[in-house]
Design a protein around this motif. Sequence first.
Motif, mmCIF file in Angstrom:
data_model
loop_
_atom_site.group_PDB
_atom_site.id
_atom_site.type_symbol
_atom_site.label_atom_id
_atom_site.label_comp_id
_atom_site.label_asym_id
_atom_site.label_seq_id
_atom_site.Cartn_x
_atom_site.Cartn_y
_atom_site.Cartn_z
ATOM 1 N N MET A 155 0.810 -1.218 0.000
ATOM 2 C CA MET A 155 0.000 0.000 0.000
ATOM 3 C C MET A 155 0.845 1.270 0.000
ATOM 4 N N HIS A 156 2.177 1.131 0.130
ATOM 5 C CA HIS A 156 3.074 2.288 0.139
ATOM 6 C C HIS A 156 2.679 3.297 1.228
ATOM 7 N N ARG A 157 2.430 2.794 2.423
ATOM 8 C CA ARG A 157 2.001 3.703 3.492
ATOM 9 C C ARG A 157 2.783 3.440 4.782
ATOM 10 N N TRP A 158 4.101 3.342 4.639
ATOM 11 C CA TRP A 158 4.949 3.150 5.801
ATOM 12 C C TRP A 158 5.615 4.486 6.139
ATOM 13 N N ALA A 159 5.436 4.945 7.378
ATOM 14 C CA ALA A 159 5.999 6.221 7.805
ATOM 15 C C ALA A 159 7.481 6.065 8.120
ATOM 16 N N THR A 160 8.214 7.160 7.975
ATOM 17 C CA THR A 160 9.648 7.191 8.253
ATOM 18 C C THR A 160 9.925 8.075 9.446
ATOM 19 N N GLN A 161 10.735 7.567 10.371
ATOM 20 C CA GLN A 161 11.160 8.345 11.528
ATOM 21 C C GLN A 161 12.573 8.845 11.265
ATOM 22 N N SER A 162 12.733 10.163 11.130
ATOM 23 C CA SER A 162 14.055 10.726 10.860
ATOM 24 C C SER A 162 14.964 10.537 12.071
ATOM 25 N N MET A 163 16.249 10.287 11.794
ATOM 26 C CA MET A 163 17.222 10.086 12.856
ATOM 27 C C MET A 163 17.916 11.403 13.176
ATOM 28 N N SER A 211 21.112 7.464 2.094
ATOM 29 C CA SER A 211 21.866 8.273 1.134
ATOM 30 C C SER A 211 23.156 7.550 0.778
ATOM 31 N N ASP A 212 23.471 7.523 -0.506
ATOM 32 C CA ASP A 212 24.690 6.882 -0.989
ATOM 33 C C ASP A 212 25.847 7.867 -0.861
ATOM 34 N N LEU A 213 26.853 7.494 -0.053
ATOM 35 C CA LEU A 213 28.010 8.352 0.149
ATOM 36 C C LEU A 213 29.162 7.989 -0.766
ATOM 37 N N GLY A 214 28.992 6.915 -1.549
ATOM 38 C CA GLY A 214 30.056 6.470 -2.445
ATOM 39 C C GLY A 214 31.020 5.529 -1.759
ATOM 40 N N GLY A 215 31.702 4.721 -2.555
ATOM 41 C CA GLY A 215 32.679 3.788 -2.008
ATOM 42 C C GLY A 215 32.078 2.688 -1.162
ATOM 43 N N GLY A 216 30.799 2.377 -1.368
ATOM 44 C CA GLY A 216 30.155 1.330 -0.590
ATOM 45 C C GLY A 216 29.622 1.786 0.746
ATOM 46 N N SER A 217 29.697 3.091 1.056
ATOM 47 C CA SER A 217 29.200 3.623 2.327
ATOM 48 C C SER A 217 27.848 4.289 2.112
ATOM 49 N N PHE A 218 26.957 4.106 3.090
ATOM 50 C CA PHE A 218 25.617 4.675 3.022
ATOM 51 C C PHE A 218 25.276 5.323 4.363
ATOM 52 N N SER A 219 24.496 6.368 4.295
ATOM 53 C CA SER A 219 24.047 7.067 5.499
ATOM 54 C C SER A 219 22.578 6.724 5.745
ATOM 55 N N ILE A 220 22.277 6.213 6.942
ATOM 56 C CA ILE A 220 20.899 5.910 7.324
ATOM 57 C C ILE A 220 20.324 7.168 7.964
ATOM 58 N N ASP A 221 19.497 7.902 7.202
ATOM 59 C CA ASP A 221 18.923 9.165 7.678
ATOM 60 C C ASP A 221 17.566 8.966 8.344
ATOM 61 N N GLY A 222 16.887 7.885 8.033
ATOM 62 C CA GLY A 222 15.578 7.621 8.615
ATOM 63 C C GLY A 222 15.304 6.138 8.661
ATOM 64 N N VAL A 223 14.490 5.720 9.615
ATOM 65 C CA VAL A 223 14.161 4.301 9.797
ATOM 66 C C VAL A 223 12.646 4.157 9.876
ATOM 67 N N PRO A 224 12.120 2.947 9.669
ATOM 68 C CA PRO A 224 10.678 2.740 9.806
ATOM 69 C C PRO A 224 10.180 3.178 11.180
ATOM 70 N N ALA A 225 9.014 3.798 11.205
ATOM 71 C CA ALA A 225 8.513 4.397 12.442
ATOM 72 C C ALA A 225 8.075 3.369 13.473
ATOM 73 N N ASP A 226 7.841 2.133 13.082
ATOM 74 C CA ASP A 226 7.295 1.131 14.005
ATOM 75 C C ASP A 226 8.330 0.171 14.562
ATOM 76 N N ILE A 227 9.619 0.514 14.470
ATOM 77 C CA ILE A 227 10.643 -0.438 14.947
ATOM 78 C C ILE A 227 11.507 0.198 16.032
ATOM 79 N N GLU A 228 10.878 0.886 16.986
ATOM 80 C CA GLU A 228 11.633 1.512 18.063
ATOM 81 C C GLU A 228 12.433 0.459 18.830
#
Length: 607
Positions: free
Chosen positions: A464-472, A503-520
């Motif tokens: 349904m494409h209705r998953w909220a994102t919790q910003s970190m 976010s793709d930082l290049g060189g195989g590194s990624f930044s996790i800026d937000g996570v699913p809101a229901d996995i505290e």
Amino acid sequence: MSDIIQLLPDSVANQIAAGEVIQRPASVVKELVENALDAGAKEVHVMVVDAGKTSILVIDDGCGMSPTDARLSFERHATSKIRKADDLFDLHTMGFRGEALASIAAVAQVELTTRMATEEVGTVTTIHGSRFISQEPVQCAVGSQFKVENLFYNVPARRKFLKSNATELNNILAAYERIVLVYPQVSFSLHSNGTEISSLRAAGVRQRVIDVFGKRINQDLLPVDVTTTLCRISGFVGKPEAARKKGAHQFFFVNGRYMRHPYFAKAVMAPFERLVPQGEQVPFFIYFEVDPGDIDVNIHPTKTEIKFDNEQAIWQILSAAVKDAVGKFNDVPSIDFDTTGKPDFPPFIPGNDTVNPPANGGNPLYNPFKDLRGTRDSRGTANIRHWEDLYKKVEVDVSQERTLFDEQEETGSSADIIAEKSPIHYQYKGRFVMTAVKSGLMIIDQHRAHLRVLYEEYLEKMRMHRWATQSMLFPEIVAFPPTEAGVVEQIASELTEVGFSISDLGGGSFSIDGVPADIEGVDATAMLREIVAAAKEKVGRPREEVDAAVALTMARRAAIPQGQVLSNEEMESLVNRLFGCSNVNMSPDGKNILCILQQEEIEHLLG
């Protein structure tokens, strides 16, 4: 009657051989890089276009070839590695069959540019589909340059069955990893469609492992090193906390050659039997050095299956070496019998006790609930009058039981369950939820039940494409090896749908800026690694399979663990949500969720 048996043309024989030796673009990369290493190369560069389907270019600075050798190298069973049958049991090179170049040239358009250090000019040889095209002198650097274009252009059936570019590139990366790990003294680079994927400088074994799989793995490596008359075993094994259900990096090498050996894998895991959860695997990088006469590598054209003469003895040596490595670094608590420098406590001798116990000035008859001297006693503690009323038994009207469901689909025994459950539940040993139903006693595994509930809820949210994102507040950085970095890019849409913001930082590194809101409370970095490891096995599969793998991994991380105490309200909610699922009997990974102890069985047991 005329004769009907005839010799096949060389071109046809080479195509048949190519069916075993050259299965996909990764096979071409493997064979060409191994030839470069056998030629003494110190730098090897690999460049592929469209995951090798369009073009594969391998450049090395090895010894090179003369014009005659360049032409002869594409003939069947032409090799510089062995001269007689006895050489098969004294191999010191990666290749020896003399089939690789002939097989590649049979199913592709090949151009070889090479020059020896003793020659002023080199030579360029062109062969298309086993057909010699030309050979000319050319100015070039010392070494060899193989260009393989249009793989399987003359075998359309084989080309049709190649997987997607993403899958084939992952296979190339896997073959690349197996080679670079065993040759840390050689510099390597890998480019795909003009983009650099990997660049490795010459280093030691540990540094090469870190360069390939990231700095994070360094803290999880324990060195293994043992030398015996049978073999020498060296390398690294992971700590127990590095265990993973999927995606554990496990590599065996023997005499500079990658191999698969499930029997030896059990030897590595044996010391971890009670240190890691069942079903999880620890990473390891194990290097064997044995007498070439004690192994047989001439079993399969891929040369990954190897037989050992002293297999059982090496198994015991390997297991003992791993156990010693784990114990040496205090990953297994041990009893310390070394009392040097420790305080000297005199032994207790009965009848020689001269120490009087401290006096107790308390009132043994003191009862704060029975003290009627006021609202506070002599200690200043508040008294509670008529406290018995607080602990009166709560009367429960069991007649208010309500029906959870009327009918359920057939179970494994093909019997319909018509249940009326009680609103009162009992939790047994922090693992099972027990509740009375019309037909007897229902027992539910709380972890598997919650896994089923979350799995279906996550799939529905993705659909349904209705998953909220919790910003970190503070983004987390996670690094992946090349084989997994590409998977992250491929499942980017699925990760976005479940609530990840990356976010793709290049060189195989990624930044996790937000996570699913229901996995505290869930480790987002560890969850992302598990999702990528699970999705890696599904790359190239239908979208539904990838979604299911992502949902199951997230559900495993967020599900109620075994041993967690639940209140009656939490158990009631879990049971209600479970029976709202499409399948209440089986967890997503195929395990039973519940069972019912029939009333007749209970009466029989107590009869």
